[in-house]
Design an enzyme around this catalytic site. Sequence first.
Site, mmCIF file in Angstrom:
data_model
loop_
_atom_site.group_PDB
_atom_site.id
_atom_site.type_symbol
_atom_site.label_atom_id
_atom_site.label_comp_id
_atom_site.label_asym_id
_atom_site.label_seq_id
_atom_site.Cartn_x
_atom_site.Cartn_y
_atom_site.Cartn_z
ATOM 1 N N ASP A 442 17.060 5.905 -2.422
ATOM 2 C CA ASP A 442 16.332 5.223 -1.342
ATOM 3 C C ASP A 442 17.203 5.105 -0.083
ATOM 4 O OD1 ASP A 442 14.260 3.854 -0.142
ATOM 5 O OD2 ASP A 442 14.106 2.313 -1.687
ATOM 6 N N ASP A 509 5.182 4.307 1.061
ATOM 7 C CA ASP A 509 5.073 3.045 0.330
ATOM 8 C C ASP A 509 3.628 2.579 0.278
ATOM 9 O OD1 ASP A 509 7.621 2.641 -0.476
ATOM 10 O OD2 ASP A 509 8.201 1.335 1.182
HETATM 11 C C1 DGJ Z 1 11.499 1.049 -0.520
HETATM 12 C C2 DGJ Z 1 10.850 2.081 -1.386
HETATM 13 O O1 DGJ Z 1 10.043 2.914 -0.618
HETATM 14 C C3 DGJ Z 1 10.093 1.371 -2.497
HETATM 15 O O2 DGJ Z 1 9.404 2.308 -3.275
HETATM 16 C C4 DGJ Z 1 11.050 0.563 -3.330
HETATM 17 O O3 DGJ Z 1 11.925 1.415 -4.025
HETATM 18 C C5 DGJ Z 1 11.821 -0.394 -2.437
HETATM 19 N N1 DGJ Z 1 12.418 0.258 -1.316
HETATM 20 C C6 DGJ Z 1 12.890 -1.108 -3.223
HETATM 21 O O4 DGJ Z 1 13.648 -1.914 -2.431
#
Ligand code: DGJ
Length: 701
Positions: A442, A509
């Site tokens: 991430d 997301d």
């Molecule tokens: C952002 C990501 O896009 C999410 O899927 C998740 O992993 C969160 N970060 C976790 O902090």
Amino acid sequence: MIRRKGQFYILETEHTTLILKPETAECVYYGRKIRFCGIAELLAGSERRIVSQPWRGDFTEQNVLLYNADGGFTYDFVYSKGKISAEKPEIAGLPSSYGEGKTLELKFVDGPTKVCLYQYYTVYENSDVIAVSAQLVNQSKKEIRLRRLMSIQLDLPREEAEVISFRGVWGRERHRTVQPITKGIYICDSKKGMSSHECNPFVILKNGTGLYGFNLLYSGNHAEIFESDERGRIRALTGMSDYMFEWKLAPTESFCAPEAVLCYAESEDELSERMHAFVREHIVRGKWKNRERPVLVNNWEGTYFNFDEKKILSIAAAAKEVGAELFVLDDGWFGKRNDDRSSLGDWYDNVEKTGGGLASLAGKIRDLGLAFGIWVEPEMISEDSDLYRSHPNFAMKIPGREPWRIRNQLVLNLADERVQNYVVRAIGDVLSRSGAAYVKWDFNRHFTDCFGKGIVGGEYFHRYLLGYYKVVSKLTKKFPSVLFEGCASGGGRFDLGNLCYFQQYWTSDDTDARERLAIQAGTACGYPQNTMGAHVSAQVNHQTGRRNSFAAQFNVACGGVLGYELDLSALTETERAVIKEQIAFYKDKRKLLQFGKQFRLQAPRAEGFITVSADQSEAIAVVNVTETHPNEPLPFIRFKGLNESAVYSVSVRGRTETVLAGGDVLMRGAIPLFGVFDTEPVQRECGGLFSSMYILKKVKA
Ligand code: DGJ
């Protein structure tokens, strides 16, 4: 194939031809394949350049900007020599495409200073893509300062034109956006240190002749510039952004621009098909390149930071029961991380939350019969962390200035070798001790406060990227069996540079099925579906509050790599049975869904996709009705990619009726939705988004 014919170089892919005349730095022709290239002389003299000529009064946006060795900023790159080779030159420190393909090297020299510009064109015949890169070498006796080195310059005749770009923001990435180009300059770019949610490096220039696709193998600042000039040209430039960029080159030093790609096609579908083939064959690599991707369950939207071992194991047990293959432990398992305010950088286990550590939890998940995957955010640091307390200078910040915090965190200064080594060590250790089969990498904020001790300001962004690629390259090499999925607050760094290391990328997301239509359709214009993570989440969506049935969500997620992201342990038996049936169906059709040719379907008030097997014997289409109004005509759809002369049996998933129809009818007739099949029960179940999945099988050639 590349061949030389007098003063011309002819670069041919299966369906396209590019003709260059290096003597005049001209692009004589680029487009649909032409058979008789003897016409090259006829087309020359157009002033369509692959290298700018500012000394000769060309003030259209330039591929090179520099403070030259003679103290001026003019150059006149004169063609010196050309070479065709089977070997593609390495692009130092940067990701690059690979595979069979000849490369044309063109050398241009600025006479008075001896500064050299090399342009490389690698021809990937089967995918109709030409990869282009540039290198500047300081052969002079003095330092020069490079202000811009674009990877591609391509001049096209001015005709009615528009740029199709893929723009958005967090939660709404890569919406297809069309901008007519009349006069002046149109720019797509990112200045955030990442390729960004706002503007993807994949862009298309469409004119009266056809479509020209551009993309860049780079995950940092980029720019795609289109200028319609007074000489009747549209100049397209693609490459690293020159925003706050300046690179010093001492004598003999050189600078490599990232590799870019060029593709011509006559429709958007054709262009996507070519880009998909290219990404699959020449970008994605390693063990997972052609392997079917596992169905995963991720706990993020199910628990966020609030979990313990018992909760995780209950979700994992439910995941196993429904047929998932991989459990991914997301954020919150390390340091003392119970919210987003602490612990980034402290990649040691939170024993309490993991019930004795990662190794033990991963072992228990494997004992359930699932592979174990782990979330990490290696490029970040929390000020509330042991790492920050011991190494505050590891963070990207400017001495004497309060840093700008996003999600309460700072970026690590990956331009610094010590920081790179720390990350490789710490993350390597996480992978070793957990035995992870999958990693979600991430990256949850963009850059501000760029600064590195000893790094000249203008070099910072690129030095960070070089450090980043060094780190991902070391880790992906060290763990060659691991499936890597990239992520940047959703799809904020979904680009070809990253896909050279990560076999798939988290698309957004936003998991709302209706929102996903535009996001996935936009992404699929340039990237194949097996690179796009797509999850089914809670029926009341966390991002929009809208209700989407599991059926509709599943249909939409079949347009990418399927996963589930919710608390499966809290579902009813009936809901789990629905998911179990979905996963069984998906596994059965996975090869087709992940590796078939995917086309976008679009009609008034209806959209979706169809995925067709290579031999056109089977296909799966998902059609979503995006708007319904009382007393309006039925929406319709036309399928794509089928064999015109074959007969297909068509059924709606979940129903038993089957009709027979010719491929030509299915593609040319406007098939009313809810007509023959009466998808009423599916609609009702689907709540907001009316979604149906059609299964097509060839019955007669
Ligand atoms: C952002 C990501 O896009 C999410 O899927 C998740 O992993 C969160 N970060 C976790 O902090």
